[in-house]
Structures are given as C-alpha cells and as structure tokens.
Write a protein that holds these residues in place. Sequence first.
Motif, PDB file in Angstrom:
ATOM      1  N   ALA A  83       0.829  -1.208   0.000  1.00  0.00           N
ATOM      2  CA  ALA A  83       0.000   0.000   0.000  1.00  0.00           C
ATOM      3  C   ALA A  83       0.862   1.255   0.000  1.00  0.00           C
ATOM      4  O   ALA A  83       0.541   2.234  -0.683  1.00  0.00           O
ATOM      5  N   ILE A  84       1.956   1.229   0.739  1.00  0.00           N
ATOM      6  CA  ILE A  84       2.867   2.386   0.745  1.00  0.00           C
ATOM      7  C   ILE A  84       3.448   2.604  -0.650  1.00  0.00           C
ATOM      8  O   ILE A  84       3.472   3.728  -1.158  1.00  0.00           O
ATOM      9  N   ALA A  85       3.885   1.526  -1.295  1.00  0.00           N
ATOM     10  CA  ALA A  85       4.416   1.648  -2.660  1.00  0.00           C
ATOM     11  C   ALA A  85       3.320   2.126  -3.618  1.00  0.00           C
ATOM     12  O   ALA A  85       3.587   2.933  -4.520  1.00  0.00           O
ATOM     13  N   GLY A  86       2.098   1.658  -3.419  1.00  0.00           N
ATOM     14  CA  GLY A  86       0.982   2.096  -4.266  1.00  0.00           C
ATOM     15  C   GLY A  86       0.669   3.572  -4.101  1.00  0.00           C
ATOM     16  O   GLY A  86       0.364   4.262  -5.074  1.00  0.00           O
ATOM     17  N   MET A  87       0.760   4.073  -2.885  1.00  0.00           N
ATOM     18  CA  MET A  87       0.515   5.495  -2.651  1.00  0.00           C
ATOM     19  C   MET A  87       1.604   6.359  -3.293  1.00  0.00           C
ATOM     20  O   MET A  87       1.316   7.411  -3.853  1.00  0.00           O
ATOM     21  N   VAL A  88       2.847   5.901  -3.216  1.00  0.00           N
ATOM     22  CA  VAL A  88       3.934   6.640  -3.860  1.00  0.00           C
ATOM     23  C   VAL A  88       3.719   6.646  -5.374  1.00  0.00           C
ATOM     24  O   VAL A  88       3.871   7.677  -6.031  1.00  0.00           O
ATOM     25  N   ASP A  89       3.340   5.500  -5.938  1.00  0.00           N
ATOM     26  CA  ASP A  89       3.098   5.428  -7.374  1.00  0.00           C
ATOM     27  C   ASP A  89       1.904   6.275  -7.797  1.00  0.00           C
ATOM     28  O   ASP A  89       1.860   6.786  -8.919  1.00  0.00           O
ATOM     29  N   LEU A  90       0.938   6.437  -6.928  1.00  0.00           N
ATOM     30  CA  LEU A  90      -0.271   7.192  -7.268  1.00  0.00           C
ATOM     31  C   LEU A  90       0.037   8.658  -7.551  1.00  0.00           C
ATOM     32  O   LEU A  90      -0.669   9.303  -8.314  1.00  0.00           O
ATOM     33  N   TRP A  91       1.119   9.177  -6.968  1.00  0.00           N
ATOM     34  CA  TRP A  91       1.497  10.564  -7.238  1.00  0.00           C
ATOM     35  C   TRP A  91       1.819  10.797  -8.704  1.00  0.00           C
ATOM     36  O   TRP A  91       1.628  11.884  -9.220  1.00  0.00           O
ATOM     37  N   ASP A  92       2.351   9.776  -9.390  1.00  0.00           N
ATOM     38  CA  ASP A  92       2.800   9.933 -10.766  1.00  0.00           C
ATOM     39  C   ASP A  92       1.753   9.551 -11.803  1.00  0.00           C
ATOM     40  O   ASP A  92       2.023   9.641 -12.992  1.00  0.00           O
ATOM     41  N   VAL A  93       0.584   9.121 -11.369  1.00  0.00           N
ATOM     42  CA  VAL A  93      -0.451   8.699 -12.313  1.00  0.00           C
ATOM     43  C   VAL A  93      -1.176   9.941 -12.814  1.00  0.00           C
ATOM     44  O   VAL A  93      -1.611  10.776 -12.020  1.00  0.00           O
ATOM     45  N   PRO A  94      -1.319  10.074 -14.147  1.00  0.00           N
ATOM     46  CA  PRO A  94      -2.033  11.231 -14.686  1.00  0.00           C
ATOM     47  C   PRO A  94      -3.498  11.230 -14.247  1.00  0.00           C
ATOM     48  O   PRO A  94      -4.078  10.185 -13.994  1.00  0.00           O
ATOM     49  N   GLY A  95      -4.099  12.413 -14.163  1.00  0.00           N
ATOM     50  CA  GLY A  95      -5.467  12.555 -13.663  1.00  0.00           C
ATOM     51  C   GLY A  95      -6.533  12.269 -14.688  1.00  0.00           C
ATOM     52  O   GLY A  95      -7.307  13.146 -15.030  1.00  0.00           O
TER      53      GLY A  95
END
Length: 167
Positions: free
Chosen positions: A61-73
């Motif tokens: 989940a921590i890795a997923g939250m970090v990756d979520l920052w880079d996902v386009p909206g």
Amino acid sequence: MQSRLRVQGHPIQPMLVTFPLGLFVSATVFDLTDVIGGPAFLGEVGYWTGVAALFAAAMTAIAGMVDLWDVPGDQTRRTAVAFNLVNAAMAGMFLVSCLIRAHSPQRGASVAILITELVALAVGGVGVHLGARLMRQFDRRRRTEAGTFDVLGGVAGSTVEVVRPRP
C-alpha cells in the motif's frame, strides 16, 4: 508504468502485490483445513500467515501510494485509486479476522472467520482484475508515447523510442 519506486527500471508495486495476495490465499487454505477437521496447529499457522500478509499488504500500500502521485489525472488515475481501495478493503477484512483471533488461546479459525476470508478473497479478485486493467492502460499509454518494433516477430514487447528533432 511510471513509478518513483523502481528496481532495474521495473516498478516495485506490481511485484509486491503478489506477496500479500499469495499469503492471504495461503492463510485461507490453512484456515479451511482447520475448519474441516485438520490438525489444530493449522489454524495457528493460518493466523500467522494472515499477519504476515497484513505486513506485506502495508508495504504494498505504501508503494501504491507513492506510485499514485505519478499517475495522470484521467481514467488511469481512477482505476489506480479503485485498485488501491479494493486491495485495502481486502486487507481490512483480513485485519478484522486476525484481530478477532488474536485473543483466542488457540487462534484457530471458525466458520464465520473462514467466510469472511473467502469474501475478502473475492474482493481481492476484483483487485486483480483492476490491476490487470491498470497495466493495460499504462501499456497503451507507453505504446502511444513510443513506437513499437514488432518486425522481428519473436521479440515481443520490444520498443524503440521515437526521437523528435528539437526546433
């Protein structure tokens, strides 16, 4: 998939997600064996496997939250948020199961706990579907940004970057 957390160019989160899912399935199998009359220690093994899965799910989940920052909206972001929420729901259901069992002396499984875990695995199946959709969306995005080089037939997935001259 673009990610801040990478190992040799590959994002970490898709690799990590297999650990909690596999451990949750294993915990459920141990608990099923305990409920249908197997040796009593399998219930405790199922409990501790569930605890290990919860730790793995937290790291994922921590890795997923970090990756979520880079996902386009766009649609990709909505899929990524849904993927993370579904996986958190599955982990939450297993957390409830482990908390109920934490205070019992044998930490064995009951039918109600087993049903909760089976429902959690069904929710996890939805997460697997969303994860596959997310990877396809990232793959489509990557292919539109870079041209593919499929002339060699046997080399699938090879890409060649399209270099545009600067003005």
